[in-house]
Design a protein around this motif. Structure first.
Motif, PDB file in Angstrom:
ATOM      1  N   VAL A 197       1.019 -14.989   1.487  1.00  0.00           N
ATOM      2  CA  VAL A 197       0.417 -15.698   2.616  1.00  0.00           C
ATOM      3  C   VAL A 197       1.431 -15.900   3.739  1.00  0.00           C
ATOM      4  O   VAL A 197       1.096 -15.804   4.921  1.00  0.00           O
ATOM      5  CB  VAL A 197      -0.175 -17.049   2.157  1.00  0.00           C
ATOM      6  CG1 VAL A 197      -0.484 -17.960   3.328  1.00  0.00           C
ATOM      7  CG2 VAL A 197      -1.427 -16.818   1.340  1.00  0.00           C
ATOM      8  N   GLU A 198       2.668 -16.143   3.368  1.00  0.00           N
ATOM      9  CA  GLU A 198       3.705 -16.397   4.369  1.00  0.00           C
ATOM     10  C   GLU A 198       4.235 -15.118   5.029  1.00  0.00           C
ATOM     11  O   GLU A 198       4.772 -15.184   6.135  1.00  0.00           O
ATOM     12  CB  GLU A 198       4.873 -17.149   3.724  1.00  0.00           C
ATOM     13  CG  GLU A 198       4.517 -18.556   3.314  1.00  0.00           C
ATOM     14  CD  GLU A 198       5.657 -19.278   2.614  1.00  0.00           C
ATOM     15  OE1 GLU A 198       6.813 -18.799   2.667  1.00  0.00           O
ATOM     16  OE2 GLU A 198       5.381 -20.323   2.001  1.00  0.00           O
ATOM     17  N   HIS A 199       4.100 -13.974   4.362  1.00  0.00           N
ATOM     18  CA  HIS A 199       4.757 -12.756   4.842  1.00  0.00           C
ATOM     19  C   HIS A 199       3.845 -11.573   5.160  1.00  0.00           C
ATOM     20  O   HIS A 199       4.312 -10.605   5.768  1.00  0.00           O
ATOM     21  CB  HIS A 199       5.811 -12.311   3.818  1.00  0.00           C
ATOM     22  CG  HIS A 199       6.898 -13.297   3.644  1.00  0.00           C
ATOM     23  ND1 HIS A 199       6.870 -14.283   2.683  1.00  0.00           N
ATOM     24  CD2 HIS A 199       8.050 -13.482   4.334  1.00  0.00           C
ATOM     25  CE1 HIS A 199       7.961 -15.015   2.772  1.00  0.00           C
ATOM     26  NE2 HIS A 199       8.693 -14.559   3.760  1.00  0.00           N
ATOM     27  N   LEU A 200       2.600 -11.615   4.749  1.00  0.00           N
ATOM     28  CA  LEU A 200       1.694 -10.485   4.956  1.00  0.00           C
ATOM     29  C   LEU A 200       0.420 -10.942   5.648  1.00  0.00           C
ATOM     30  O   LEU A 200      -0.052 -12.065   5.424  1.00  0.00           O
ATOM     31  CB  LEU A 200       1.318  -9.845   3.607  1.00  0.00           C
ATOM     32  CG  LEU A 200       2.456  -9.360   2.710  1.00  0.00           C
ATOM     33  CD1 LEU A 200       1.896  -8.882   1.373  1.00  0.00           C
ATOM     34  CD2 LEU A 200       3.270  -8.270   3.388  1.00  0.00           C
ATOM     35  N   ALA A 204       0.810  -1.220   0.000  1.00  0.00           N
ATOM     36  CA  ALA A 204       0.000   0.000   0.000  1.00  0.00           C
ATOM     37  C   ALA A 204       0.843   1.270   0.000  1.00  0.00           C
ATOM     38  O   ALA A 204       0.381   2.329  -0.438  1.00  0.00           O
ATOM     39  CB  ALA A 204      -0.935  -0.004   1.204  1.00  0.00           C
ATOM     40  N   ASP A 205       2.088   1.174   0.465  1.00  0.00           N
ATOM     41  CA  ASP A 205       2.984   2.334   0.487  1.00  0.00           C
ATOM     42  C   ASP A 205       3.799   2.476  -0.797  1.00  0.00           C
ATOM     43  O   ASP A 205       4.614   3.389  -0.921  1.00  0.00           O
ATOM     44  CB  ASP A 205       3.931   2.238   1.684  1.00  0.00           C
ATOM     45  CG  ASP A 205       3.196   2.289   3.003  1.00  0.00           C
ATOM     46  OD1 ASP A 205       2.210   3.058   3.103  1.00  0.00           O
ATOM     47  OD2 ASP A 205       3.587   1.567   3.931  1.00  0.00           O
ATOM     48  N   GLY A 206       3.630   1.557  -1.737  1.00  0.00           N
ATOM     49  CA  GLY A 206       4.335   1.629  -3.011  1.00  0.00           C
ATOM     50  C   GLY A 206       5.661   0.889  -3.034  1.00  0.00           C
ATOM     51  O   GLY A 206       6.405   0.987  -4.016  1.00  0.00           O
ATOM     52  N   ALA A 207       5.966   0.131  -1.987  1.00  0.00           N
ATOM     53  CA  ALA A 207       7.213  -0.639  -1.948  1.00  0.00           C
ATOM     54  C   ALA A 207       7.023  -1.979  -2.658  1.00  0.00           C
ATOM     55  O   ALA A 207       6.021  -2.669  -2.436  1.00  0.00           O
ATOM     56  CB  ALA A 207       7.653  -0.883  -0.510  1.00  0.00           C
ATOM     57  N   VAL A 208       7.982  -2.336  -3.489  1.00  0.00           N
ATOM     58  CA  VAL A 208       7.956  -3.653  -4.134  1.00  0.00           C
ATOM     59  C   VAL A 208       8.360  -4.669  -3.077  1.00  0.00           C
ATOM     60  O   VAL A 208       9.467  -4.636  -2.543  1.00  0.00           O
ATOM     61  CB  VAL A 208       8.911  -3.710  -5.343  1.00  0.00           C
ATOM     62  CG1 VAL A 208       8.961  -5.123  -5.917  1.00  0.00           C
ATOM     63  CG2 VAL A 208       8.484  -2.704  -6.405  1.00  0.00           C
ATOM     64  N   ARG A 209       7.456  -5.576  -2.770  1.00  0.00           N
ATOM     65  CA  ARG A 209       7.704  -6.570  -1.727  1.00  0.00           C
ATOM     66  C   ARG A 209       8.224  -7.883  -2.282  1.00  0.00           C
ATOM     67  O   ARG A 209       8.878  -8.646  -1.592  1.00  0.00           O
ATOM     68  CB  ARG A 209       6.413  -6.823  -0.929  1.00  0.00           C
ATOM     69  CG  ARG A 209       5.864  -5.598  -0.220  1.00  0.00           C
ATOM     70  CD  ARG A 209       6.792  -5.085   0.879  1.00  0.00           C
ATOM     71  NE  ARG A 209       7.080  -6.065   1.891  1.00  0.00           N
ATOM     72  CZ  ARG A 209       6.377  -6.248   3.012  1.00  0.00           C
ATOM     73  NH1 ARG A 209       5.330  -5.481   3.265  1.00  0.00           N
ATOM     74  NH2 ARG A 209       6.721  -7.171   3.877  1.00  0.00           N
ATOM     75  N   PHE A 210       7.895  -8.186  -3.543  1.00  0.00           N
ATOM     76  CA  PHE A 210       8.305  -9.455  -4.153  1.00  0.00           C
ATOM     77  C   PHE A 210       8.238  -9.283  -5.655  1.00  0.00           C
ATOM     78  O   PHE A 210       7.350  -8.609  -6.166  1.00  0.00           O
ATOM     79  CB  PHE A 210       7.349 -10.569  -3.701  1.00  0.00           C
ATOM     80  CG  PHE A 210       7.730 -11.947  -4.170  1.00  0.00           C
ATOM     81  CD1 PHE A 210       8.611 -12.724  -3.439  1.00  0.00           C
ATOM     82  CD2 PHE A 210       7.193 -12.475  -5.336  1.00  0.00           C
ATOM     83  CE1 PHE A 210       8.960 -14.002  -3.858  1.00  0.00           C
ATOM     84  CE2 PHE A 210       7.538 -13.751  -5.763  1.00  0.00           C
ATOM     85  CZ  PHE A 210       8.419 -14.512  -5.021  1.00  0.00           C
ATOM     86  N   GLU A 211       9.202  -9.878  -6.366  1.00  0.00           N
ATOM     87  CA  GLU A 211       9.141  -9.899  -7.825  1.00  0.00           C
ATOM     88  C   GLU A 211       9.660 -11.240  -8.314  1.00  0.00           C
ATOM     89  O   GLU A 211      10.487 -11.877  -7.650  1.00  0.00           O
ATOM     90  CB  GLU A 211       9.912  -8.739  -8.446  1.00  0.00           C
ATOM     91  CG  GLU A 211      11.403  -8.758  -8.243  1.00  0.00           C
ATOM     92  CD  GLU A 211      12.103  -7.598  -8.967  1.00  0.00           C
ATOM     93  OE1 GLU A 211      11.550  -6.483  -9.048  1.00  0.00           O
ATOM     94  OE2 GLU A 211      13.216  -7.830  -9.456  1.00  0.00           O
ATOM     95  N   ASP A 212       9.154 -11.656  -9.464  1.00  0.00           N
ATOM     96  CA  ASP A 212       9.544 -12.948 -10.007  1.00  0.00           C
ATOM     97  C   ASP A 212       9.172 -12.987 -11.484  1.00  0.00           C
ATOM     98  O   ASP A 212       8.475 -12.110 -11.988  1.00  0.00           O
ATOM     99  CB  ASP A 212       8.826 -14.069  -9.250  1.00  0.00           C
ATOM    100  CG  ASP A 212       9.488 -15.434  -9.390  1.00  0.00           C
ATOM    101  OD1 ASP A 212      10.604 -15.518  -9.949  1.00  0.00           O
ATOM    102  OD2 ASP A 212       8.890 -16.428  -8.947  1.00  0.00           O
TER     103      ASP A 212
END
Length: 157
Positions: A64-67, A34-42
């Protein structure tokens, strides 16, 4: 669609291109909080034979594991190509938020037909046909030619 959205999608197209350079199918995705940070990419990892190794499914599992549920709902998944039914279902089941995609499944299906390439083994359904409660934006005309070129390199016989 905002300039910020387009920037994230451009990164997805870069990831799709990286996948193609590694001999994989050209799909790439990001999870943005929600803050615009990329949390994961693949990107796709199906070349080894596991056709379920899509980046959108990896995002759902990671989320599911991190948020927590609220963080997942407030997030956005950006992706080079519209989710397949498997990924759309995973997205909805884990409660992720909005999806923004560069190229649609309908576009890819049309291009495959034009090139005489075989259709995918799973029906190309819109995300909302599988997950009607998910907010979806796409396709993005600014990226159509780039995505068509990547798909053509990967799928044209």
């Amino acid at each position: 669609m905002t300039g910020r959205d387009l920037g994230y999608l451009r990164r997805c197209v870069e990831l799709a291109s990286e996948a193609l350079c590694h001999g994989d199918e050209p799909f790439g995705s990001l999870l943005v909080d929600a803050d615009g940070a990329v949390r994961f990419e693949d990107h796709n990892h199906v070349r080894g034979g596991d056709a379920t190794r899509h980046p959108e499914l990896a995002i759902a599992r990671w989320a599911v594991e991190h948020l927590d549920a609220g963080q997942r709902a407030a997030s956005t998944v950006y992706t080079s190509g519209e989710h397949c039914p498997m990924c759309a279902a995973a997205h909805a089941w884990v409660g992720l938020g909005r999806v923004v995609y560069a190229a649609s499944s309908a576009q890819l299906t049309q291009w495959l037909h034009e090139w005489g390439a075989p259709p995918p083994p799973v029906a190309a359904l819109p995300i909302t046909a599988v997950a009607p409660g998910v907010r979806v934006d796409g396709p993005v005309p600014e990226l159509t030619e780039q995505m068509r070129a990547l798909y053509e390199k990967a799928f044209r016989p």
